[in-house]
Structure formats: structure tokens, C-alpha cells
Design a protein around this motif. Structure first.
Motif, PDB file in Angstrom:
ATOM      1  N   GLU A 169       0.797  -1.222   0.000  1.00  0.00           N
ATOM      2  CA  GLU A 169       0.000   0.000   0.000  1.00  0.00           C
ATOM      3  C   GLU A 169       0.832   1.276   0.000  1.00  0.00           C
ATOM      4  N   TYR A 170       2.080   1.192   0.438  1.00  0.00           N
ATOM      5  CA  TYR A 170       2.892   2.408   0.554  1.00  0.00           C
ATOM      6  C   TYR A 170       4.188   2.337  -0.263  1.00  0.00           C
ATOM      7  N   GLY A 171       4.511   1.160  -0.795  1.00  0.00           N
ATOM      8  CA  GLY A 171       5.697   1.044  -1.653  1.00  0.00           C
ATOM      9  C   GLY A 171       7.006   1.241  -0.918  1.00  0.00           C
ATOM     10  N   VAL A 172       7.095   0.749   0.311  1.00  0.00           N
ATOM     11  CA  VAL A 172       8.335   0.868   1.075  1.00  0.00           C
ATOM     12  C   VAL A 172       8.566  -0.429   1.856  1.00  0.00           C
ATOM     13  N   LEU A 173       9.828  -0.853   1.914  1.00  0.00           N
ATOM     14  CA  LEU A 173      10.204  -2.093   2.588  1.00  0.00           C
ATOM     15  C   LEU A 173      11.208  -1.815   3.691  1.00  0.00           C
ATOM     16  N   TRP A 174      11.180  -2.638   4.735  1.00  0.00           N
ATOM     17  CA  TRP A 174      12.104  -2.556   5.851  1.00  0.00           C
ATOM     18  C   TRP A 174      12.289  -3.963   6.400  1.00  0.00           C
ATOM     19  N   THR A 175      13.093  -4.093   7.416  1.00  0.00           N
ATOM     20  CA  THR A 175      13.381  -5.410   7.985  1.00  0.00           C
ATOM     21  C   THR A 175      12.810  -5.509   9.397  1.00  0.00           C
ATOM     22  N   PRO A 176      11.957  -6.502   9.672  1.00  0.00           N
ATOM     23  CA  PRO A 176      11.505  -6.715  11.057  1.00  0.00           C
ATOM     24  C   PRO A 176      12.694  -7.081  11.945  1.00  0.00           C
TER      25      PRO A 176
END
Length: 429
Positions: free
Chosen positions: A379-386
Motif C-alpha cells: 500500500e505504501y511502496g516501502v520495505l524494511w526489515t523486522p
């Protein structure tokens, strides 16, 4: 058709820590348009300078200058080669010059990246099921994954603002003894650790070494990110402060050179007795390596050796421009977080402010799990790492890691704008 059930395979096969990287790669593949703060990979702009032929020729000239014939020098590139390595003298001189590490070349083993070095060291040191490995908490999944492969028990030691909690480590040593066990070794990354971004103060380094001496503890030092310190802000590695040979120093050229070479190293100058001859731990590791990867690619070693020689045999000279790039990216990331997530900052959202390395940790008021990651990507086009995968005790459930190393300035700005929209909307639920 043969069907293998996981119940009949090693327990590490289904361990979440071993599948974490594959999961992130899978998510990135499904959302190619998303801006990804997930990979801690070197920036692509640091790679075009790699001239394989020129650096190989430079290494060959170095070998021939030391008395090897041209024919024999070229032959070295195409043979298996010694398990201990071919470029030990070049690497040893660089670490002595730039970091004050005083260990002879024969105490080095050139490995297939730092990951192999970790696996070999753990295999050599841990014999009894009563031996325990301590790690900084949160911790790089490479070492906890290697420990899982070897069925080692691991205890986490939290970090403080000054670095590792040395008092907690001392208590862990006492607790292990009370249980009839031995805390055998500690893994720690003193400079801008992955994923925590923490840096150990000089006083904390000295306290840790003093504790290691009192408790007969070995220290596995990972120095992958020390080169990113700002000019004039460098601190000596633990190994440079080590007067009792308690530190086993692990390094990699993945960030300072390029990851595709798969060249790392380990400095293991500890004496090994009881075999009837004089050996070092490096000798033992080389023997183990001969049963794992046989040797590290001579061609890759030649390229890395030549690359170092082209920079005057100096790691600092080799990594200076890269360090400046990563310092720039980290400043841009922190500045963008300040601009996009202030006035007001979403309730419960805050982040640390490292002055080096690749990573920033963000705390949320909600679980930073795979479900939330899917929302951020789709929905926002951004990725990160849990962050959960980096903790031994589940303490990272509400944290995420941002890596700034792989992105360009405009991607960092746009990525944080998307991240801010995501956090403002989704963490209030």
C-alpha cells in the motif's frame, strides 16, 4: 518419488533465523517498485572501480617481487592453493598499519567471507554441550544461524548506550558456572553493529577485555562496519587492545571492496597445546577449512590482494570514499526522518541516532511483523526489515531496521516520505 519429512532433517532446516533472508528477498521480488530499506548491501556506485585484470596483475607482480617465478605465480591462480590463504601477508600488513593489530601472517586464515570464519571458529571452540556462546542482543543472524547449525546453546547479552552490558555478561558467566556450564566465548561487533547500530566506547572495550581475562573468556570480534566511522572518530578494534590473545578478530572485504569476491579473514593467534607440536588456532581453522571449502578462491584472493596493493596496502585508503558515501547516506536518512516524522511524531514512534554504519532502528507502538511489512510494501511502496529475527528473547517485536547503504539520496528522501505516511496511518491502529 522420495519425500523427505522435516522431522528427519536437522532442526536448523525449519529455524526462522535461517529463513529470514530468503523471506525478505521473496518480498522484494513481489514488490519491485517498492523502495527497500531492507538490504545491508554495498552501494552499487562502489563497484565500477573493480578492474579484475589490473588487480590480478598487481598481485602477481607482488608475488614475483618476493622471488616466485612468473610461471609459478600464474599457476597459483589456477590451483587449489593452501587452506590458510594466499594474501595473508598483504592483509596482515594492512591491519597492522591501519588498525594496530599486531599478528603475523601465519596467524591469519583467508576465508570465504566472514560467514565461513564464524562457522569455523565456532566449530573449533565448542566441543562440549555444556559450552555456551554469548552474543550481543540484538545480534547479526549470521552468527546465531551458524550456532543453530552446530546445535550450540546461545545466551543474549543486551547492549547499553555505551555498548555491550559488561555487568550482565559477568552475571551470565556466574550463572553458567552455577549450572555446571561454561560461557566459552562472546560474539560482538563493537563498531556500528548489525542490526543495532550501537558502538562500544573505549572504556567499555577495556572493561570487556578485563572481564574476559578474569573469566577465561574468548571474544569473537566482528569488524564489518568499523570503516564507516567519520574521519578522526575511529576507535581501536578490540584486537588492537588485546594483550592476552583473547580476541579472535573476524573481517570481510564485502563492504570495503566488493561482496562478489567472497573474501573474508580471521586473525587467530591463540596458542593451541596438547598435540605434541606448536600450533596456533589459525592452523586449526585452516585444517577445518580443508574439510569445508578446501580453500578460498585464489582468483578472488588475487583480486582483493591487488586491490589493496593498488591503495598502498592500506584498508583506510581503500575504504575512504566508501566511508564518505555511507556517512552521507546515514545523515540523509536521519535528516529525512527528522523532517517527515516530526511535528508531530506518531505516538510511540522513535529511533536511534548512530554516527556510523548502515542501520537505524525504529521503535513502533505496534508489532513490526510480516503482516505489517506486507501492508507497507503493497500500500505504501516501502520495505524494511523486522527486528524480531535479530533478538533471542522476542524483545524486537515492535522494532524495524532501516538500511541506508544501498540507496541513492533521492530514494532515501522518497522512501522516508512513504515510510512516514505508512507509520502515521498504520501505527495508530
Amino acid at each position: 518419488m522420495v519425500r523427505l519429512h522435516t522431522d528427519r532433517l536437522h532442526g536448523s532446516v525449519g529455524a526462522p533465523v535461517l529463513g529470514s533472508i530468503s523471506f525478505l528477498n521473496e518480498v522484494m521480488g513481489r514488490y519491485p517498485g517498492a523502495i527497500s530499506f531492507a538490504p545491508g548491501a554495498p552501494h552499487p556506485d562502489t563497484l565500477p572501480e573493480v578492474d579484475v585484470q589490473r588487480f590480478t596483475d598487481r598481485f602477481l607482480r607482488h608475488v614475483m617481487a618476493r622471488g616466485t617465478s612468473p610461471a609459478r605465480a600464474r599457476q597459483l591462480l589456477f590451483e587449489y592453493g593452501p587452506s590458510g590463504g594466499l594474501i595473508n601477508d598483504i592483509v596482515a600488513e594492512a591491519l597492522h598499519r591501519d588498525h594496530g593489530i599486531d599478528a603475523p601472517p601465519e596467524c591469519y586464515v583467508i576465508t570465504v567471507g566472514a560467514q565461513e570464519a564464524m562457522l569455523l571458529v565456532l566449530r573449533a571452540l565448542f566441543r562440549s554441550p555444556d559450552d555456551v556462546l554469548a552474543v550481543a542482543n540484538p545480534c547479526f543472524v549470521g552468527i546465531t544461524g551458524a550456532a543453530r547449525l552446530l546445535d550450540l546453546d546461545v545466551v543474549g547479552i543486551d547492549e547499553t548506550a555505551d555498548g555491550l552490558d559488561v555487568d550482565r555478561l559477568e552475571r551470565a558467566c556466574r550463572e553458567a558456572r552455577a549450572a555446571g556450564r561454561t560461557l566459552r566465548a562472546l560474539y560482538v561487533a563493537p563498531d556500528y553493529s548489525n542490526p543495532g547500530g550501537n558502538r562500544m566506547t573505549l572504556d567499555c572495550r577495556r572493561r570487556l577485555l578485563a572481564l574476559a581475562a578474569r573469566e577465561d573468556l574468548l571474544i569473537l570480534e566482528d569488524n564489518a562496519y568499523g570503516f564507516t566511522a567519520a574521519a578522526g572518530a575511529e576507535l581501536p578494534p578490540l584486537k588492537a587492545l588485546d594483550t592476552e590473545r583473547r580476541v579472535i578478530h573476524i573481517g570481510t572485504f564485502a563492504k570495503t571492496a566488493f561482496p562478489g569476491a567472497r573474501v573474508g579473514f580471521v586473525v587467530a593467534d591463540q596458542s593451541v597445546t596438547g598435540t605434541g607440536d606448536d600450533r596456533t588456532l589459525a592452523d586449526v581453522l585452516a585444517t577445518l577449512k580443508s574439510m569445508v571449502t578446501v580453500n578460498t578462491s585464489p582468483l578472488s584472493q588475487a583480486v582483493i590482494g591487488g586491490l589493496l596493493l593498488e591503495h598502498g596496502g592500506s584498508l583506510e585508503a581503500l575504504s575512504r570514499a566508501k566511508s564518505e558515501l555511507y556517512q552521507r547516506n546515514l545523515r540523509l536518512l536521519l535528516d529525512a526522518l527528522d523532517r517527515h516524522l516530526r511535528d508531530p511524531t506518531p505516538a510511540g514512534v522513535h529511533w536511534n541516532r548512530p554516527d556510523g554504519g548502515f542501520f537505524v532502528r525504529v521503535h513502533l507502538p505496534v508489532p513490526a511483523d510480516t503482516e505489517l511489512l506486507e501492508v507497507a510494501a503493497a500500500e505504501y511502496g516501502v520495505l524494511w526489515t523486522p527486528m524480531r529475527q535479530f533478538y533471542l528473547d522476542g524483545a524486537g517485536d515492535t522494532q524495524l531496521r532501516l538500511s541506508c547503504s544501498y540507496l541513492d539520496p533521492d530514494e532515501i528522501e522518497e522512501g522516508v516520505r512513504r515510510l512516514a505516511a505508512f507509520l502515521t496511518k498504520e501505527t495508530g491502529h
